[in-house]
Design an enzyme around this catalytic site. Structure first.
Site, PDB file in Angstrom:
ATOM      1  N   HIS A  30      -2.662  -7.213  -7.055  1.00  0.00           N
ATOM      2  CA  HIS A  30      -1.229  -7.002  -6.853  1.00  0.00           C
ATOM      3  C   HIS A  30      -1.030  -5.530  -6.509  1.00  0.00           C
ATOM      4  O   HIS A  30      -1.566  -4.651  -7.185  1.00  0.00           O
ATOM      5  CB  HIS A  30      -0.450  -7.384  -8.108  1.00  0.00           C
ATOM      6  N   HIS A  42       7.390  -2.806  -5.780  1.00  0.00           N
ATOM      7  CA  HIS A  42       6.389  -3.792  -5.379  1.00  0.00           C
ATOM      8  C   HIS A  42       7.087  -5.056  -4.927  1.00  0.00           C
ATOM      9  O   HIS A  42       8.293  -5.230  -5.108  1.00  0.00           O
ATOM     10  CB  HIS A  42       5.364  -4.056  -6.487  1.00  0.00           C
ATOM     11  N   CYS A 118       2.315  -8.737  -1.358  1.00  0.00           N
ATOM     12  CA  CYS A 118       2.481  -7.410  -1.962  1.00  0.00           C
ATOM     13  C   CYS A 118       1.600  -6.358  -1.305  1.00  0.00           C
ATOM     14  O   CYS A 118       2.009  -5.205  -1.156  1.00  0.00           O
ATOM     15  CB  CYS A 118       2.209  -7.470  -3.465  1.00  0.00           C
TER      16      CYS A 118
END
Length: 157
Positions: A30, A42, A118
């Protein structure tokens, strides 16, 4: 070894750092951008996820983790979810790039694992190019698996 895996501590973060954390036994990572003041922007999924495991709002930043959708700002701890903090390195040689684990427009729209994720968001913030190395690696693996299966079927017929 620490150099190869990009592991860092929170004290070494600088605004603008592209950071990431591996999830689910290193099957994906991530990504986000550290903006200072213990905050990260994010990109999360945009569709409803699993709501059977309700989380309490963060004590640190007050973010309701049950409603993180799209581009969000949260504290570093909420971003990490108890995983190890890492800094993405740009401008490394191809050999150095190959030693890493496989890892993602102004309106980012709906989250898509292969085209709009992401990593693409964080890369876009830093380079204005929307790319995801981990998505490319996954697509290559899928294509190779399909080719092997098709070759096997052709041999058996």
């Amino acid at each position: 070894m620490e150099h190869i895996i990009n592991k860092i501590d929170k004290d070494s973060l600088k605004p603008g750092d592209h950071i990431y954390a591996y999830r689910k036994l290193h099957t994906y990572s991530h990504h986000g951008i550290f903006i200072g003041g213990d905050r990260v922007i994010h990109y999360n999924r945009t569709k409803d996820g699993n709501t059977s495991q309700r989380a309490k709002p963060s004590k640190n930043c007050g973010v309701d983790k049950n409603h993180l959708r799209g581009v969000v700002k949260s504290c570093v701890d909420c971003f990490l979810k108890h995983h190890t903090l890492r800094r993405f390195q740009y401008g490394v040689g191809y050999g150095r790039y190959l030693t890493n684990w496989p890892g993602t427009n102004n309106g980012f729209g709906d989250y898509n694992l292969f085209e709009n994720n992401c990593e693409a968001f964080a890369m876009f913030c830093k380079t204005e190019k929307r790319v995801s190395d981990q998505a490319c690696s996954a697509m290559l693996l899928i294509k190779a698996s399909v080719k092997v299966a098709m070759d096997r079927l052709l041999r058996e017929s």
